[in-house]
Scaffold this motif. Structure first.
Motif, PDB file in Angstrom:
ATOM      1  N   GLY A  19       0.819  -1.206   0.000  1.00 53.52           N
ATOM      2  CA  GLY A  19       0.000   0.000   0.000  1.00 53.52           C
ATOM      3  C   GLY A  19       0.855   1.260   0.000  1.00 53.52           C
ATOM      4  O   GLY A  19       1.972   1.268   0.536  1.00 53.52           O
ATOM      5  N   GLY A  20       0.358   2.299  -0.592  1.00 55.77           N
ATOM      6  CA  GLY A  20       1.091   3.556  -0.623  1.00 55.77           C
ATOM      7  C   GLY A  20       1.111   4.237   0.731  1.00 55.77           C
ATOM      8  O   GLY A  20       0.211   4.068   1.555  1.00 55.77           O
ATOM      9  N   ALA A  21       2.142   5.012   0.971  1.00 54.88           N
ATOM     10  CA  ALA A  21       2.273   5.737   2.232  1.00 54.88           C
ATOM     11  C   ALA A  21       1.444   7.022   2.191  1.00 54.88           C
ATOM     12  O   ALA A  21       1.309   7.661   1.138  1.00 54.88           O
ATOM     13  CB  ALA A  21       3.734   6.072   2.498  1.00 54.88           C
ATOM     14  N   GLY A  22       0.874   7.383   3.344  1.00 51.74           N
ATOM     15  CA  GLY A  22       0.177   8.654   3.447  1.00 51.74           C
ATOM     16  C   GLY A  22       1.165   9.813   3.410  1.00 51.74           C
ATOM     17  O   GLY A  22       2.259   9.729   3.979  1.00 51.74           O
ATOM     18  N   ASP A  23       0.811  10.878   2.733  1.00 53.33           N
ATOM     19  CA  ASP A  23       1.707  12.022   2.595  1.00 53.33           C
ATOM     20  C   ASP A  23       1.627  12.912   3.841  1.00 53.33           C
ATOM     21  O   ASP A  23       0.771  12.737   4.710  1.00 53.33           O
ATOM     22  CB  ASP A  23       1.328  12.827   1.357  1.00 53.33           C
ATOM     23  N   GLU A  24       2.538  13.868   3.916  1.00 53.83           N
ATOM     24  CA  GLU A  24       2.548  14.809   5.027  1.00 53.83           C
ATOM     25  C   GLU A  24       1.346  15.749   4.933  1.00 53.83           C
ATOM     26  O   GLU A  24       0.985  16.217   3.855  1.00 53.83           O
ATOM     27  CB  GLU A  24       3.849  15.618   5.014  1.00 53.83           C
ATOM     28  N   VAL A  25       0.729  16.006   6.095  1.00 51.51           N
ATOM     29  CA  VAL A  25      -0.431  16.891   6.162  1.00 51.51           C
ATOM     30  C   VAL A  25      -0.140  17.999   7.166  1.00 51.51           C
ATOM     31  O   VAL A  25       0.266  17.730   8.298  1.00 51.51           O
ATOM     32  CB  VAL A  25      -1.700  16.126   6.581  1.00 51.51           C
ATOM     33  N   SER A  26      -0.373  19.227   6.744  1.00 47.52           N
ATOM     34  CA  SER A  26      -0.118  20.368   7.618  1.00 47.52           C
ATOM     35  C   SER A  26      -1.258  21.375   7.487  1.00 47.52           C
ATOM     36  O   SER A  26      -1.604  21.789   6.371  1.00 47.52           O
ATOM     37  CB  SER A  26       1.215  21.037   7.258  1.00 47.52           C
ATOM     38  N   ALA A  27      -1.860  21.735   8.632  1.00 50.81           N
ATOM     39  CA  ALA A  27      -2.938  22.729   8.646  1.00 50.81           C
ATOM     40  C   ALA A  27      -2.461  23.922   9.480  1.00 50.81           C
ATOM     41  O   ALA A  27      -2.199  23.793  10.676  1.00 50.81           O
ATOM     42  CB  ALA A  27      -4.200  22.130   9.233  1.00 50.81           C
ATOM     43  N   ILE A  28      -2.349  25.068   8.841  1.00 56.69           N
ATOM     44  CA  ILE A  28      -1.901  26.294   9.511  1.00 56.69           C
ATOM     45  C   ILE A  28      -3.016  27.335   9.385  1.00 56.69           C
ATOM     46  O   ILE A  28      -3.354  27.767   8.274  1.00 56.69           O
ATOM     47  CB  ILE A  28      -0.599  26.832   8.888  1.00 56.69           C
ATOM     48  N   LEU A  29      -3.605  27.719  10.514  1.00 58.78           N
ATOM     49  CA  LEU A  29      -4.718  28.660  10.521  1.00 58.78           C
ATOM     50  C   LEU A  29      -4.403  29.827  11.443  1.00 58.78           C
ATOM     51  O   LEU A  29      -3.804  29.646  12.521  1.00 58.78           O
ATOM     52  CB  LEU A  29      -6.003  27.979  10.985  1.00 58.78           C
ATOM     53  N   ALA A  30      -4.844  31.014  11.059  1.00 55.55           N
ATOM     54  CA  ALA A  30      -4.644  32.210  11.877  1.00 55.55           C
ATOM     55  C   ALA A  30      -5.863  33.124  11.755  1.00 55.55           C
ATOM     56  O   ALA A  30      -6.471  33.220  10.667  1.00 55.55           O
ATOM     57  CB  ALA A  30      -3.378  32.950  11.452  1.00 55.55           C
ATOM     58  N   ASP A  31      -6.214  33.742  12.891  1.00 55.55           N
ATOM     59  CA  ASP A  31      -7.313  34.706  12.916  1.00 55.55           C
ATOM     60  C   ASP A  31      -8.574  34.139  12.273  1.00 55.55           C
ATOM     61  O   ASP A  31      -9.153  34.703  11.330  1.00 55.55           O
ATOM     62  CB  ASP A  31      -6.897  36.000  12.194  1.00 55.55           C
ATOM     63  N   THR A  32      -8.989  32.984  12.782  1.00 53.79           N
ATOM     64  CA  THR A  32     -10.123  32.271  12.190  1.00 53.79           C
ATOM     65  C   THR A  32     -11.103  31.860  13.291  1.00 53.79           C
ATOM     66  O   THR A  32     -10.705  31.509  14.405  1.00 53.79           O
ATOM     67  CB  THR A  32      -9.637  31.016  11.439  1.00 53.79           C
ATOM     68  N   ASP A  33     -12.392  31.890  12.961  1.00 52.39           N
ATOM     69  CA  ASP A  33     -13.461  31.473  13.871  1.00 52.39           C
ATOM     70  C   ASP A  33     -14.190  30.297  13.222  1.00 52.39           C
ATOM     71  O   ASP A  33     -14.763  30.441  12.127  1.00 52.39           O
ATOM     72  CB  ASP A  33     -14.418  32.636  14.120  1.00 52.39           C
ATOM     73  N   ILE A  34     -14.159  29.122  13.885  1.00 47.77           N
ATOM     74  CA  ILE A  34     -14.783  27.909  13.343  1.00 47.77           C
ATOM     75  C   ILE A  34     -15.850  27.442  14.318  1.00 47.77           C
ATOM     76  O   ILE A  34     -15.554  27.199  15.500  1.00 47.77           O
ATOM     77  CB  ILE A  34     -13.741  26.788  13.125  1.00 47.77           C
ATOM     78  N   ARG A  35     -17.075  27.295  13.821  1.00 44.81           N
ATOM     79  CA  ARG A  35     -18.186  26.842  14.659  1.00 44.81           C
ATOM     80  C   ARG A  35     -18.986  25.767  13.916  1.00 44.81           C
ATOM     81  O   ARG A  35     -19.199  25.865  12.708  1.00 44.81           O
ATOM     82  CB  ARG A  35     -19.102  28.019  15.029  1.00 44.81           C
ATOM     83  N   THR A  36     -19.422  24.744  14.678  1.00 44.73           N
ATOM     84  CA  THR A  36     -20.250  23.680  14.096  1.00 44.73           C
ATOM     85  C   THR A  36     -21.484  23.473  14.955  1.00 44.73           C
ATOM     86  O   THR A  36     -21.498  23.797  16.146  1.00 44.73           O
ATOM     87  CB  THR A  36     -19.479  22.348  13.996  1.00 44.73           C
ATOM     88  N   GLU A  37     -22.536  22.920  14.362  1.00 40.57           N
ATOM     89  CA  GLU A  37     -23.773  22.604  15.065  1.00 40.57           C
ATOM     90  C   GLU A  37     -24.182  21.170  14.746  1.00 40.57           C
ATOM     91  O   GLU A  37     -23.849  20.636  13.690  1.00 40.57           O
ATOM     92  CB  GLU A  37     -24.890  23.573  14.666  1.00 40.57           C
TER      93      GLU A  37
END
Length: 266
Positions: A19-37
């Motif tokens: 099986g193939g290897a999973g690649d690198e994942v990077s999440a960089i967030l700034a000045d953000t508002d995240i809301r879920t319901e």
């Protein structure tokens, strides 16, 4: 195969790809508002997942021959599972809120929400592939030729393929700077991080069968002649004695299951 003694049947199955290897994942967030319901609504999900190893091929071998029959079957090796890659999340002045307003939900008769994780970071190695099965059959019959020694020898060997190695889980990290993570409802984790290694693949089965057969009519006639003869009854020395014809019948079957693959490291 079908033929006279000396022929043999060999089946070797192909091994599976990894099986193939999973690649690198990077999440960089700034000045953000995240809301879920609602339920099962995550704020941020970042994951790297390796691919599963392929299953080894199955090998089937058959040999039916006069005199000597040999059959060999080797199952294919399972492919290794892919590794999970590096996963990182970097939050700067970020607000994450999941689950909505549960008090308002209660007032509206909707009940509590559940399983709303704020940040999910995971690296998962996948499982190794299954080893292929090996199935061998050998059947030997004595040659139907007058005054010929009766020989019937059959041997078969079946080996199941090894299971693939499980993939390793990769490194995971989360960095928060002036950020908040809030969850509401049951079973909601603020930050959920995990690195999981994949399980090893199961080894393949081995099935082996062997049988040998003498000519029944000829064997019976030899025994009947021995019973009718009287030792020393001939005019010449040795007359009336039956040197006999060799009769050999033997069959051996060996079957070995394949080893299971090792689990990956998280």
């Amino acid at each position: 195969s079908i033929g006279l003694g000396g022929f043999e049947s060999v089946a070797i199955a192909g091994g599976a790809g990894g099986g193939g290897a999973g690649d690198e994942v990077s999440a960089i967030l700034a000045d953000t508002d995240i809301r879920t319901e609602g339920s099962h609504a995550r704020g941020i999900v970042a994951h790297s997942v390796g691919g599963g190893g392929g299953a080894g091929g199955a090998a089937i071998s058959r040999d039916v021959s006069f005199g000597v029959a040999t059959s060999i079957a080797l199952g294919g090796v399972g492919g290794d599972g892919g590794d999970g890659g590096l996963v990182s999340v970097d939050l700067t002045r970020v607000t994450v809120a999941t689950g909505g307003d549960t008090l308002q939900d209660l007032e509206e008769g909707e009940g509590f929400v559940a399983n709303n994780h704020g940040v999910v970071v995971q690296s998962i190695g996948r499982g190794g592939g299954l080893g292929g099965s090996g199935d061998a059959l050998a059947y030997a019959m004595a040659l139907p030729i007058e005054d010929l020694a009766q020989i019937a020898i059959a041997g078969s060997l079946a080996l199941g393929g090894e299971g693939g190695q499980g993939g390793d889980g990769g490194e995971v990290s989360v960095s928060l700077t002036d950020s908040t993570v809030t969850t509401r409802g049951d079973g909601g984790h603020g930050i959920l991080m995990h690195s999981v290694g994949g399980s090893g693949g199961d080894g393949g089965d081995g099935t082996s069968r062997a049988a040998s057969a003498l000519l029944l009519d000829k064997a019976k006639s030899l025994f009947e002649e021995e019973e009718e003869e009287e030792p020393g009854g001939g005019d010449n020395p040795g007359e009336g004695e039956d040197d006999g014809e060799p009769m050999i019948s033997s069959s051996v079957a060996v079957a070995l299951g394949g080893d299971g693959g090792g689990s990956g490291v998280g």
